[in-house]
Design a protein around this motif. Structure first.
Motif, PDB file in Angstrom:
ATOM      1  N   ILE A 200       0.879  -1.175   0.000  1.00 42.38           N
ATOM      2  CA  ILE A 200       0.000   0.000   0.000  1.00 42.38           C
ATOM      3  C   ILE A 200       0.914   1.222   0.000  1.00 42.38           C
ATOM      4  O   ILE A 200       1.588   1.501   0.985  1.00 42.38           O
ATOM      5  N   ASN A 201       0.962   1.926  -1.115  1.00 44.46           N
ATOM      6  CA  ASN A 201       1.811   3.117  -1.222  1.00 44.46           C
ATOM      7  C   ASN A 201       1.176   4.131  -2.161  1.00 44.46           C
ATOM      8  O   ASN A 201       1.197   3.944  -3.362  1.00 44.46           O
ATOM      9  N   PRO A 202       0.603   5.169  -1.659  1.00 43.37           N
ATOM     10  CA  PRO A 202       0.650   5.574  -0.258  1.00 43.37           C
ATOM     11  C   PRO A 202      -0.519   5.029   0.574  1.00 43.37           C
ATOM     12  O   PRO A 202      -1.612   4.850   0.065  1.00 43.37           O
ATOM     13  N   LEU A 203      -0.202   4.795   1.852  1.00 47.81           N
ATOM     14  CA  LEU A 203      -1.242   4.611   2.853  1.00 47.81           C
ATOM     15  C   LEU A 203      -1.486   6.031   3.368  1.00 47.81           C
ATOM     16  O   LEU A 203      -0.600   6.652   3.938  1.00 47.81           O
ATOM     17  N   ALA A 214      -4.617   4.270  -0.672  1.00 47.33           N
ATOM     18  CA  ALA A 214      -4.830   5.090  -1.868  1.00 47.33           C
ATOM     19  C   ALA A 214      -4.262   4.416  -3.112  1.00 47.33           C
ATOM     20  O   ALA A 214      -4.559   4.806  -4.230  1.00 47.33           O
ATOM     21  N   ASP A 215      -3.417   3.411  -2.914  1.00 47.42           N
ATOM     22  CA  ASP A 215      -2.892   2.641  -4.037  1.00 47.42           C
ATOM     23  C   ASP A 215      -2.775   1.206  -3.527  1.00 47.42           C
ATOM     24  O   ASP A 215      -2.753   0.990  -2.314  1.00 47.42           O
ATOM     25  N   GLY A 216      -2.685   0.242  -4.427  1.00 49.45           N
ATOM     26  CA  GLY A 216      -2.576  -1.134  -3.967  1.00 49.45           C
ATOM     27  C   GLY A 216      -1.929  -2.041  -4.980  1.00 49.45           C
ATOM     28  O   GLY A 216      -2.155  -1.905  -6.184  1.00 49.45           O
TER      29      GLY A 216
HETATM   30 MN    MN Z   1       1.745   4.104  -5.526  1.00 54.33          MN
END
Ligand code: MN
Ligand code: GDP
Length: 392
Positions: A200-203, A214-216
């Motif tokens: 997960i970036n960004p959490l 917000a991403d996975g």
């Molecule tokens: Mn990302």
């Protein structure tokens, strides 16, 4: 991508698919869904009901933000902005689907990632209180901002390890409880779906103090897919069109970003061929392994597949016949040349079983159709010729 798992043998889920899995485990994700056309984008934007949305190109590669694959829009102009995004090339991948989401009001970006550590024979968890697009630089510059733990899969993840991670990563105290829960959930997902990597970036922490994935990313071990039926079904939806076409014919095809198409028999031969191309200063456009004992039809199908990739300027066929018969390969190639329209030069090296017959078939063909085919003796010579013919 703080963790870069370059291994080819995992099944990658799209961001929107990974997020569905996260959500089913109770990790909060932004409101939205995937869309396949500008009209569809418009509809989703209306469904979301938020003025500000994000258009996220769904391509199986990291670093989309920096490559222009993430676009901020308003409910009103989302369709027109998506029109520019659809069909665009993001790091070698064509955008065919866009995840439309409510835009989060981001106060802070953090990071959580889990992968296998083969050296330590364990599962490694990475957590950082400073995530986002510059995570690689942050990790290199401030290694002390990253918390790292190796988990023994037999004992599983201890709560104390998660607490230590929170401290090491410098997670703000008021978010300990939430981040703790997210790490545990992500670990459970990793185990349950036999993942090789999840991230997960960004959490994100929003300005009102809520946490969102917000991403996975979620990559599943290929060898586990026979058990992971749900994930195997998603595969239908993940591979590129060419990869799916190849799979249905039993051809092992992986797209790469160069312009020399490669057909070889066996994984070892394919890799050696690619290495030689690199040595000569060229770049392979793909990895295509026809395996042992390929029929002439399979050879033809492989050629058809390869030339569908518009980047391919020359094809190098490198066969060392063991179980594979050179004459059948030659027949397949002649069939391909006569039945499909192609003006791409082909470099061919044939050695091993029935080599003589194979060469004879090719030479017969070449007498009538010069300039298209280049028959070479060794693979080194072949790689050199392919690079020379425009494969740089
Ligand atoms: Mn990302
Ligand atoms: P990646 O570049 O492929 O990893 O794509 P990400 O999904 O991580 O998005 C890249 C960056 O876009 C994030 O780090 C955020 O800074 C930004 N971004 C993504 N979603 C939102 C959002 O909802 N609101 C805002 N303000 N920024 C976002």
């Amino acid at each position: 991508m703080l963790i870069d798992n370059k291994k080819g043998d995992s099944m990658k889920l799209y961001e929107y698919q990974a997020k569905q899995v996260f959500s089913s485990y109770g990790i909060k994700i932004p409101n939205g869904r995937v869309a396949f056309s500008p009209e569809d984008v418009d509809e989703v934007a209306k469904e979301i009901g938020s003025q500000e949305v994000v258009l996220k190109s769904q391509v199986l590669v990291g670093g989309r933000g920096k490559a222009g694959g993430i676009v901020m829009a308003n409910a009103g102009d989302s369709a027109s902005k998506s029109r520019e995004l659809f069909g665009k090339d993001i790091k070698g991948f064509k955008v065919e689907r866009i995840l439309v989401e409510e835009r989060l009001d981001i106060a802070k970006e953090m990071y959580v990632g889990i992968t296998l550590d083969r050296e330590k024979k364990g599962i490694v968890i990475l957590v950082s209180s400073v995530g986002g697009m510059d995570i690689e630089e942050i990790a290199a510059k401030y290694p002390d901002k990253i918390g790292k733990k190796t988990v023994n899969p037999v004992w599983s993840l201890w709560d104390y390890q998660v607490r230590e991670l929170l401290y090491e990563a410098g997670i703000p105290k008021e978010h300990f409880r939430d981040v703790f829960a997210i790490i545990k959930k992500l670990y459970n997902i990793f185990i349950r779906y036999e993942a090789e990597l999840t991230e997960i970036n960004p959490l994100v922490i929003t300005s009102d103090g809520k946490l969102y994935a917000a991403d996975g990313r979620l990559n599943i071990d290929d060898n586990a897919l026979y058990r992971q039926k749900e994930m195997a079904e998603l595969r239908e939806l993940t591979g590129s069109e060419l990869e799916r076409a190849a799979e249905s014919k039993g051809i092992n095809y992986v797209k790469l970003d160069g312009n020399i198409g490669v057909i070889a028999n066996g994984a070892g031969m394919s890799m050696a061929t690619m290495d030689l191309i690199y040595l000569e200063g060229g770049k392979p456009a793909n990895f295509l392994d026809i395996g042992g004992g390929a029929s002439s039809d399979l050879v033809k199908a492989s050629m058809e597949l390869i030339i569908k990739d518009p980047n391919v300027k020359v094809v190098f066929v490198n066969i060392f016949g063991g179980i594979t018969r050179c004459d059948l390969v030659a027949e397949g190639l002649v069939k391909a040349f006569s039945e499909i329209e192609m003006d791409i030069p082909v470099v061919l090296r044939l050695a091993g079983t029935n080599e003589e017959e194979g060469r004879r078939i090719i030479e017969n063909y070449m007498e009538k159709n010069p300039n298209k085919l280049f028959l070479v003796k060794t693979m080194e010579e072949g790689a050199k010729k392919a690079v020379e013919l425009g494969g740089v």
